[in-house]
Each structure stands twice: as structure tokens, then as C-alpha cells.
Design a protein around this motif. Sequence first.
Motif, PDB file in Angstrom:
ATOM      1  N   LEU A 112       0.830  -1.204   0.000  1.00 56.63           N
ATOM      2  CA  LEU A 112       0.000   0.000   0.000  1.00 56.63           C
ATOM      3  C   LEU A 112       0.866   1.255   0.000  1.00 56.63           C
ATOM      4  O   LEU A 112       2.030   1.209   0.401  1.00 56.63           O
ATOM      5  CB  LEU A 112      -0.881   0.040   1.257  1.00 56.63           C
ATOM      6  CG  LEU A 112      -1.992  -0.997   1.373  1.00 56.63           C
ATOM      7  CD1 LEU A 112      -2.805  -0.726   2.641  1.00 56.63           C
ATOM      8  CD2 LEU A 112      -2.902  -0.975   0.149  1.00 56.63           C
ATOM      9  N   GLN A 113       0.266   2.352  -0.415  1.00 55.30           N
ATOM     10  CA  GLN A 113       0.971   3.632  -0.347  1.00 55.30           C
ATOM     11  C   GLN A 113       1.295   3.947   1.111  1.00 55.30           C
ATOM     12  O   GLN A 113       0.457   3.763   1.990  1.00 55.30           O
ATOM     13  CB  GLN A 113       0.068   4.729  -0.919  1.00 55.30           C
ATOM     14  CG  GLN A 113       0.757   6.052  -1.070  1.00 55.30           C
ATOM     15  CD  GLN A 113      -0.146   7.044  -1.796  1.00 55.30           C
ATOM     16  OE1 GLN A 113      -0.780   6.692  -2.792  1.00 55.30           O
ATOM     17  NE2 GLN A 113      -0.222   8.247  -1.292  1.00 55.30           N
ATOM     18  N   GLY A 114       2.517   4.388   1.342  1.00 55.81           N
ATOM     19  CA  GLY A 114       2.910   4.746   2.706  1.00 55.81           C
ATOM     20  C   GLY A 114       3.514   3.585   3.480  1.00 55.81           C
ATOM     21  O   GLY A 114       3.989   3.749   4.603  1.00 55.81           O
ATOM     22  N   ALA A 115       3.484   2.384   2.889  1.00 52.27           N
ATOM     23  CA  ALA A 115       4.022   1.205   3.587  1.00 52.27           C
ATOM     24  C   ALA A 115       5.539   1.313   3.770  1.00 52.27           C
ATOM     25  O   ALA A 115       6.103   0.756   4.708  1.00 52.27           O
ATOM     26  CB  ALA A 115       3.683  -0.064   2.812  1.00 52.27           C
ATOM     27  N   THR A 118       9.162   2.673  -1.425  1.00 50.65           N
ATOM     28  CA  THR A 118      10.230   3.420  -2.092  1.00 50.65           C
ATOM     29  C   THR A 118      11.469   3.506  -1.196  1.00 50.65           C
ATOM     30  O   THR A 118      12.596   3.306  -1.648  1.00 50.65           O
ATOM     31  CB  THR A 118       9.719   4.823  -2.484  1.00 50.65           C
ATOM     32  OG1 THR A 118       8.527   4.646  -3.252  1.00 50.65           O
ATOM     33  CG2 THR A 118      10.744   5.581  -3.295  1.00 50.65           C
ATOM     34  N   THR A 119      11.234   3.772   0.081  1.00 51.31           N
ATOM     35  CA  THR A 119      12.342   3.807   1.037  1.00 51.31           C
ATOM     36  C   THR A 119      13.064   2.458   1.053  1.00 51.31           C
ATOM     37  O   THR A 119      14.299   2.392   1.065  1.00 51.31           O
ATOM     38  CB  THR A 119      11.807   4.112   2.460  1.00 51.31           C
ATOM     39  OG1 THR A 119      10.975   5.270   2.390  1.00 51.31           O
ATOM     40  CG2 THR A 119      12.917   4.324   3.449  1.00 51.31           C
ATOM     41  N   LYS A 123      16.908   1.234   0.419  1.00 45.70           N
ATOM     42  CA  LYS A 123      17.651   0.435   1.400  1.00 45.70           C
ATOM     43  C   LYS A 123      18.207  -0.835   0.763  1.00 45.70           C
ATOM     44  O   LYS A 123      19.358  -1.221   0.993  1.00 45.70           O
ATOM     45  CB  LYS A 123      16.721   0.047   2.567  1.00 45.70           C
ATOM     46  CG  LYS A 123      16.330   1.202   3.469  1.00 45.70           C
ATOM     47  CD  LYS A 123      15.308   0.741   4.504  1.00 45.70           C
ATOM     48  CE  LYS A 123      14.980   1.848   5.496  1.00 45.70           C
ATOM     49  NZ  LYS A 123      13.971   1.426   6.493  1.00 45.70           N
ATOM     50  N   GLN A 151      11.111  10.745  -5.774  1.00 51.02           N
ATOM     51  CA  GLN A 151      11.583  10.196  -4.487  1.00 51.02           C
ATOM     52  C   GLN A 151      12.480   8.973  -4.734  1.00 51.02           C
ATOM     53  O   GLN A 151      13.524   8.819  -4.097  1.00 51.02           O
ATOM     54  CB  GLN A 151      10.370   9.787  -3.646  1.00 51.02           C
ATOM     55  CG  GLN A 151      10.717   9.334  -2.227  1.00 51.02           C
ATOM     56  CD  GLN A 151       9.520   8.651  -1.559  1.00 51.02           C
ATOM     57  OE1 GLN A 151       8.377   8.758  -2.027  1.00 51.02           O
ATOM     58  NE2 GLN A 151       9.776   7.943  -0.480  1.00 51.02           N
ATOM     59  N   GLY A 278      12.477  -3.130   8.415  1.00 49.57           N
ATOM     60  CA  GLY A 278      12.873  -1.725   8.290  1.00 49.57           C
ATOM     61  C   GLY A 278      12.918  -1.122   9.687  1.00 49.57           C
ATOM     62  O   GLY A 278      11.951  -1.225  10.440  1.00 49.57           O
ATOM     63  N   SER A 280      14.499   2.172  10.387  1.00 46.79           N
ATOM     64  CA  SER A 280      14.608   3.630  10.454  1.00 46.79           C
ATOM     65  C   SER A 280      14.240   4.205   9.096  1.00 46.79           C
ATOM     66  O   SER A 280      14.069   3.463   8.129  1.00 46.79           O
ATOM     67  CB  SER A 280      16.016   4.087  10.856  1.00 46.79           C
ATOM     68  OG  SER A 280      16.820   4.287   9.705  1.00 46.79           O
TER      69      SER A 280
HETATM   70  P1  GDP Z   1       5.632   4.041  -0.165  1.00 46.76           P
HETATM   71  O1  GDP Z   1       4.452   4.922  -0.418  1.00 46.76           O
HETATM   72  O2  GDP Z   1       5.227   2.630   0.140  1.00 46.76           O
HETATM   73  O3  GDP Z   1       6.670   4.097  -1.243  1.00 46.76           O
HETATM   74  O4  GDP Z   1       6.294   4.557   1.197  1.00 46.76           O
HETATM   75  P2  GDP Z   1       7.568   5.492   1.442  1.00 46.76           P
HETATM   76  O5  GDP Z   1       8.816   4.768   1.122  1.00 46.76           O
HETATM   77  O6  GDP Z   1       7.343   6.809   0.770  1.00 46.76           O
HETATM   78  O7  GDP Z   1       7.502   5.643   3.023  1.00 46.76           O
HETATM   79  C1  GDP Z   1       6.432   6.293   3.672  1.00 46.76           C
HETATM   80  C2  GDP Z   1       6.968   6.949   4.945  1.00 46.76           C
HETATM   81  O8  GDP Z   1       7.423   5.943   5.838  1.00 46.76           O
HETATM   82  C3  GDP Z   1       8.163   7.856   4.697  1.00 46.76           C
HETATM   83  O9  GDP Z   1       8.031   8.980   5.528  1.00 46.76           O
HETATM   84  C4  GDP Z   1       9.357   7.003   5.100  1.00 46.76           C
HETATM   85  O10 GDP Z   1      10.442   7.786   5.557  1.00 46.76           O
HETATM   86  C5  GDP Z   1       8.755   6.202   6.222  1.00 46.76           C
HETATM   87  N1  GDP Z   1       9.438   4.903   6.431  1.00 46.76           N
HETATM   88  C6  GDP Z   1       9.663   3.898   5.547  1.00 46.76           C
HETATM   89  N2  GDP Z   1      10.279   2.847   6.142  1.00 46.76           N
HETATM   90  C7  GDP Z   1      10.471   3.193   7.436  1.00 46.76           C
HETATM   91  C8  GDP Z   1      11.045   2.523   8.584  1.00 46.76           C
HETATM   92  O11 GDP Z   1      11.507   1.376   8.540  1.00 46.76           O
HETATM   93  N3  GDP Z   1      11.046   3.239   9.751  1.00 46.76           N
HETATM   94  C9  GDP Z   1      10.508   4.494   9.841  1.00 46.76           C
HETATM   95  N4  GDP Z   1      10.536   5.108  11.017  1.00 46.76           N
HETATM   96  N5  GDP Z   1       9.948   5.119   8.802  1.00 46.76           N
HETATM   97  C10 GDP Z   1       9.939   4.503   7.615  1.00 46.76           C
END
Ligand code: GDP
Length: 300
Positions: A112-115, A118-119, A123, A151, A278, A280
Motif C-alpha cells: 500500500l501507499q505509505g508502507a 520506495t524507502t 535500502k 523520491q 525496516g 529507520s
Molecule cells: P511508499 O508509499 O510505500 O513508497 O512509502 P515510502 O517509502 O514513501 O515511506 C512512507 C513513509 O514511511 C516515509 O516517511 C518514510 O520515511 C517512512 N518509512 C519507511 N520505512 C520506514 C522505517 O523502517 N522506519 C521508519 N521510522 N519510517 C519509515
Amino acid sequence: MLDNLTQRLAKVVKTMRGEARLTESNTAEMLREVRMALLEADVALPAVRELIARVKEKALGEDVIGSLTPGQALVGVVQKELASVIGADLGENASELNFATQPPAIILMAGLQGAGKTTTVGKLALYLREKKKKKVLTVSADVYRPAAIGQLETVTAQAGADFFPTTINDKPVDIALAALDWAKKHHHEVLIIDTAGRLGIDEAMMQEIAAVHAAVKPIETLFVVDAMLGQDAVNTAKAFNDALPLTGVVLTKLDGDSRGGAALSVRHVTGKPIKFAGVSEKLDGLEAFDATRMANRILG
Ligand code: GDP
């Protein structure tokens, strides 16, 4: 602060000192506490039920001798069973990524979005480049959010990997195939494909990612899920597992204060290994998943 399981059980076992075995009657109250502890850690009910049944089967008839109290004997059984259900049984290599294919090894990210997809791509790119000495290419098939493509470009650069540029006018399947072509020509060993995530499950999204999967046949399809999701993790995991042949799970945001019950729920629903955690927002915040540590965390 929630009590940990040992403390909780200590409160209910005062009455059974001196008993030498765990029996149906002397464990009933303790098992209720175990159940409560798991539910408070946000483990989904069907997963709780299955675990309690396993614990019961293993614990009944178990000698208390060797443990200080019956509570400690039971905690030992719960810890062991929980760890094995979460993944300790899968062995040491369960969190390794599979590269046994003609390069590039393709990793498809779903969630899902926000999961944290991308981060997590950033990593993984860093981990694969630094620890596994792989030449990595990333690409975004998220054609709905230009910011998501930007991003990914940023985290890829931070990870020192290569980025395949795309625009929101391209189609996800075409993007994936073009990136694969590029990766082959430029001798990349790994191609990581980031995909669009919606706020909720929807049919069109599932069909789109399934089409990308069918087009490039990734060797790894990783479901990325937020450990803070709690009970909702179950429905999401089920939907993705039904739509795609997942090969593993990445549990993100374990640096938060959730107990991490989602780990057990997601394993229960998908049956797939949790490969990474994950821990951090930073790109070095990725760890191989440790089932025993996770079990202890869930129990508090
Ligand atoms: P995507 O929509 O699935 O691509 O999610 P993102 O990669 O944009 O991450 C959404 C938010 O979660 C961002 O603010 C990231 O910095 C945060 N985030 C992702 N992984 C972690 C993690 O392992 N720990 C913490 N604290 N934040 C994370």
C-alpha cells in the motif's frame, strides 16, 4: 506500560506452586493471559488461535522441573512456538534474496501507499551494492504520483545505484520491460521495480501489478507492510498474496513502538518468509529479519 508475559503470568500462577506438570486445568488461566498479550500486540485473532493451539499441544504434560515456576515453563513454550511460527523454523537462509537466475535478478515491490516501498527500494539498493557487490538498477512504475518517481530517483542516488527514468505518461508494463532491456544492455545484476501503492486495496491496482509481474517474471516479489498497521495488515496481506505469487515480506517501521504483532498475522495469512525489517527512515535502516527477537518483542 504493558506488562511483559512473564510478569503477567507471575500474577496468575501463584496458586499453582509445587505442581510438577503443566496440565489442562493449571494452564487454562495462563493461556488466557497469553491470548490477551498477543491480542494487545495486535496479532489477528485467527493467528492467535492457531498459536494457542500449538502451545497447548506442546505444553501439556511438560515438566515444570528445571524452570523456577510453571509460568516460566509456559513462557518458554510460548516463546519457542511463536518464534518458530514467525520464521525461526525456516532456517538461517530464509531471509536471503534469490539470485539464481540469468541476470538481472528482478525484485518487484508491492504494498500500500505509505508502507515504505520506495524507502525500502533505496535500502535494498544500498544493501545489495555494498554488502553483495551487485550492480543495481531501480525503476518506478508508479505513474500516478510524479513525486514518487522523484523520491525513487533521490534514494537511488543516495544508495549509489543507477536509476531508470520514467514519466507518468508511460504504462507500467512498458516501463518494466524497457528497464529490463536497459538493465540487460548495461549489465546490471539486479533490477528493483517500485510500483504504485493506493491507500486501499483496489481491483485495478491488483491487475496492474499482476500484469507487471506476468511481463517480467521477477525472481523475488516482496510485499512491504507497515508493522504499525496492526489488524489491518491481515486484509492487505491477503489481498496481495491472492493477487501475486509473493516470495517474501518486508516489515517496515519496526523502530516505532508497536509490538509488531503484524509479523505473526502476515506470516499466518501468506505463509511467506519475512526477509527484512525496516528499522529507520534512513537508507541503512534495513536488517535481516530475526524471528526469535521478534517473538520476544511481541511478548513484551
Ligand atoms: P511508499 O508509499 O510505500 O513508497 O512509502 P515510502 O517509502 O514513501 O515511506 C512512507 C513513509 O514511511 C516515509 O516517511 C518514510 O520515511 C517512512 N518509512 C519507511 N520505512 C520506514 C522505517 O523502517 N522506519 C521508519 N521510522 N519510517 C519509515
